[in-house]
Design a protein around this motif. Structure first.
Motif, PDB file in Angstrom:
ATOM      1  N   THR A  47       0.833  -1.162  -0.072  1.00 32.82           N
ATOM      2  CA  THR A  47       0.038   0.092   0.139  1.00 32.82           C
ATOM      3  C   THR A  47       0.435   1.390   0.001  1.00 32.82           C
ATOM      4  N   LEU A  48       0.380   2.171  -1.207  1.00 30.37           N
ATOM      5  CA  LEU A  48       1.050   3.101  -0.890  1.00 30.37           C
ATOM      6  C   LEU A  48       0.098   4.539  -0.559  1.00 30.37           C
ATOM      7  N   VAL A  49       0.460   5.435   0.048  1.00 32.87           N
ATOM      8  CA  VAL A  49      -0.484   6.442   1.415  1.00 32.87           C
ATOM      9  C   VAL A  49       0.228   8.077   0.993  1.00 32.87           C
ATOM     10  N   PHE A  50      -0.902   8.630  -0.425  1.00 33.73           N
ATOM     11  CA  PHE A  50      -0.067   9.882  -0.015  1.00 33.73           C
ATOM     12  C   PHE A  50      -0.789  10.717   0.723  1.00 33.73           C
ATOM     13  N   ARG A  51      -0.120  11.652   0.886  1.00 36.05           N
ATOM     14  CA  ARG A  51      -0.664  12.396   2.592  1.00 36.05           C
ATOM     15  C   ARG A  51      -0.796  13.913   1.489  1.00 36.05           C
ATOM     16  N   HIS A  52      -2.010  14.585   1.937  1.00 33.35           N
ATOM     17  CA  HIS A  52      -2.010  16.394   1.083  1.00 33.35           C
ATOM     18  C   HIS A  52      -2.256  16.015  -0.731  1.00 33.35           C
ATOM     19  N   THR A  53      -3.409  14.947  -0.783  1.00 34.11           N
ATOM     20  CA  THR A  53      -3.414  14.819  -2.141  1.00 34.11           C
ATOM     21  C   THR A  53      -3.696  16.271  -2.631  1.00 34.11           C
ATOM     22  N   VAL A  54      -3.320  16.629  -4.078  1.00 34.67           N
ATOM     23  CA  VAL A  54      -3.981  17.113  -4.730  1.00 34.67           C
ATOM     24  C   VAL A  54      -4.637  16.773  -5.772  1.00 34.67           C
ATOM     25  N   ALA A  55      -3.801  16.499  -6.609  1.00 37.64           N
ATOM     26  CA  ALA A  55      -4.239  15.383  -8.300  1.00 37.64           C
ATOM     27  C   ALA A  55      -4.182  14.416  -8.043  1.00 37.64           C
ATOM     28  N   VAL A  56      -4.524  13.437  -8.919  1.00 34.87           N
ATOM     29  CA  VAL A  56      -4.244  12.306  -9.062  1.00 34.87           C
ATOM     30  C   VAL A  56      -4.312  11.914 -10.874  1.00 34.87           C
ATOM     31  N   ARG A  57      -3.206  11.572 -11.371  1.00 35.68           N
ATOM     32  CA  ARG A  57      -3.443  11.490 -12.722  1.00 35.68           C
ATOM     33  C   ARG A  57      -2.378   9.862 -13.442  1.00 35.68           C
ATOM     34  N   GLY A 113       0.167   0.924 -16.286  1.00 35.45           N
ATOM     35  CA  GLY A 113      -0.122   2.101 -16.639  1.00 35.45           C
ATOM     36  C   GLY A 113      -0.067   3.056 -15.470  1.00 35.45           C
ATOM     37  N   CYS A 114       0.544   3.970 -15.127  1.00 36.87           N
ATOM     38  CA  CYS A 114       1.394   4.762 -14.597  1.00 36.87           C
ATOM     39  C   CYS A 114       0.825   5.627 -13.652  1.00 36.87           C
ATOM     40  N   TRP A 115       0.639   5.084 -12.468  1.00 30.82           N
ATOM     41  CA  TRP A 115       0.262   6.773 -11.785  1.00 30.82           C
ATOM     42  C   TRP A 115       0.746   7.557 -11.654  1.00 30.82           C
ATOM     43  N   GLU A 116      -0.011   8.984 -11.482  1.00 29.26           N
ATOM     44  CA  GLU A 116       0.885  10.148 -10.965  1.00 29.26           C
ATOM     45  C   GLU A 116       0.110  10.310  -9.902  1.00 29.26           C
ATOM     46  N   VAL A 117       0.645  11.129  -8.526  1.00 28.27           N
ATOM     47  CA  VAL A 117       0.062  11.831  -7.739  1.00 28.27           C
ATOM     48  C   VAL A 117       0.591  13.099  -6.974  1.00 28.27           C
ATOM     49  N   LEU A 118       0.296  14.071  -6.664  1.00 20.32           N
ATOM     50  CA  LEU A 118       0.615  15.391  -6.499  1.00 20.32           C
ATOM     51  C   LEU A 118      -0.476  15.345  -5.429  1.00 20.32           C
ATOM     52  N   ALA A 119       1.508  15.402  -4.353  1.00 19.99           N
ATOM     53  CA  ALA A 119       0.962  15.390  -3.296  1.00 19.99           C
ATOM     54  C   ALA A 119       2.365  15.591  -1.791  1.00 19.99           C
ATOM     55  N   ASP A 120       1.806  15.875  -0.642  1.00 21.28           N
ATOM     56  CA  ASP A 120       2.755  16.209   0.485  1.00 21.28           C
ATOM     57  C   ASP A 120       4.268  15.368   0.371  1.00 21.28           C
ATOM     58  N   SER A 121       3.351  14.178   0.406  1.00 15.41           N
ATOM     59  CA  SER A 121       4.982  13.164   1.502  1.00 15.41           C
ATOM     60  C   SER A 121       4.232  11.251   0.856  1.00 15.41           C
ATOM     61  N   VAL A 122       4.901  10.505   0.242  1.00 18.09           N
ATOM     62  CA  VAL A 122       4.351   9.139   0.081  1.00 18.09           C
ATOM     63  C   VAL A 122       4.984   8.178   1.827  1.00 18.09           C
ATOM     64  N   GLU A 123       3.861   7.164   1.684  1.00 18.98           N
ATOM     65  CA  GLU A 123       4.687   5.695   2.435  1.00 18.98           C
ATOM     66  C   GLU A 123       3.936   4.236   2.048  1.00 18.98           C
ATOM     67  N   VAL A 124       5.365   3.451   2.281  1.00 19.60           N
ATOM     68  CA  VAL A 124       5.017   2.387   2.068  1.00 19.60           C
ATOM     69  C   VAL A 124       4.572   1.963   2.706  1.00 19.60           C
ATOM     70  N   HIS A 125       3.861   0.959   3.180  1.00 19.94           N
ATOM     71  CA  HIS A 125       3.442  -0.039   3.472  1.00 19.94           C
ATOM     72  C   HIS A 125       3.047  -1.573   3.000  1.00 19.94           C
ATOM     73  N   ASP A 126       3.872  -2.942   4.293  1.00 21.22           N
ATOM     74  CA  ASP A 126       2.927  -3.831   2.465  1.00 21.22           C
ATOM     75  C   ASP A 126       2.859  -5.136   4.064  1.00 21.22           C
ATOM     76  N   ASP A 127       2.485  -6.266   3.512  1.00 15.79           N
ATOM     77  CA  ASP A 127       1.979  -7.038   4.762  1.00 15.79           C
ATOM     78  C   ASP A 127       2.675  -8.489   4.661  1.00 15.79           C
ATOM     79  N   SER A 128       3.442  -8.037   4.125  1.00 13.17           N
ATOM     80  CA  SER A 128       4.791  -9.236   4.290  1.00 13.17           C
ATOM     81  C   SER A 128       5.963 -10.013   5.542  1.00 13.17           C
TER      82      SER A 128
END
Length: 128
Positions: A47-57, A113-128
């Motif tokens: 899981t990629l969590v993008f905080r304070h997201t402004v836009a997604v393309r 394809g490609c996801w673009e996200v305009l945000a203040d930060s990103v963090e990653v979590h995995d369930d492994s």
């Protein structure tokens, strides 16, 4: 202004072998991008969590530019982003503002394809 690409961090699990993902969830101020990969014993979700997201393309695989594909199994950033500058300019004209700390992140999924996200930060979590 020349756009420059840089790796933010590599991803533990490949973005090439999703069976069910990627799955994007977007709500005001946050976007979550989840994808599945084959783990040692069972599928693993990242899981990629993008905080304070402004836009997604999203750009479908057939239309991805080479720079987008460079974000295969890693999260990258566009420095001096033309997209971020454009949205900031439009917001100013409309008496608004885009967060000064917003960054242009992107990740590529093979055959998706490609996801673009305009945000203040990103963090990653995995369930492994």
């Amino acid at each position: 202004m020349t756009q420059k690409l840089r790796e933010v961090f590599p991803l533990t699990f490949s973005t090439a072998e999703c069976d069910e993902g990627p799955v994007l969830t977007h709500r005001p101020g946050q976007a979550t991008l989840r994808y599945d990969a084959e783990g040692p014993d069972a599928p693993v979700w990242t899981t990629l969590v993008f905080r304070h997201t402004v836009a997604v393309r999203f750009t479908p695989d057939a239309a991805c530019a080479a720079w987008m594909i460079s974000a295969y199994t890693r999260v990258c950033e566009v420095e001096n982003s033309a997209l971020l500058a454009e949205l900031s300019n439009v917001a100013r004209v409309n008496d608004g503002a885009v967060s000064a700390s917003a960054r242009h992140f992107f990740v590529y999924f093979d055959h998706v394809g490609c996801w673009e996200v305009l945000a203040d930060s990103v963090e990653v979590h995995d369930d492994s």
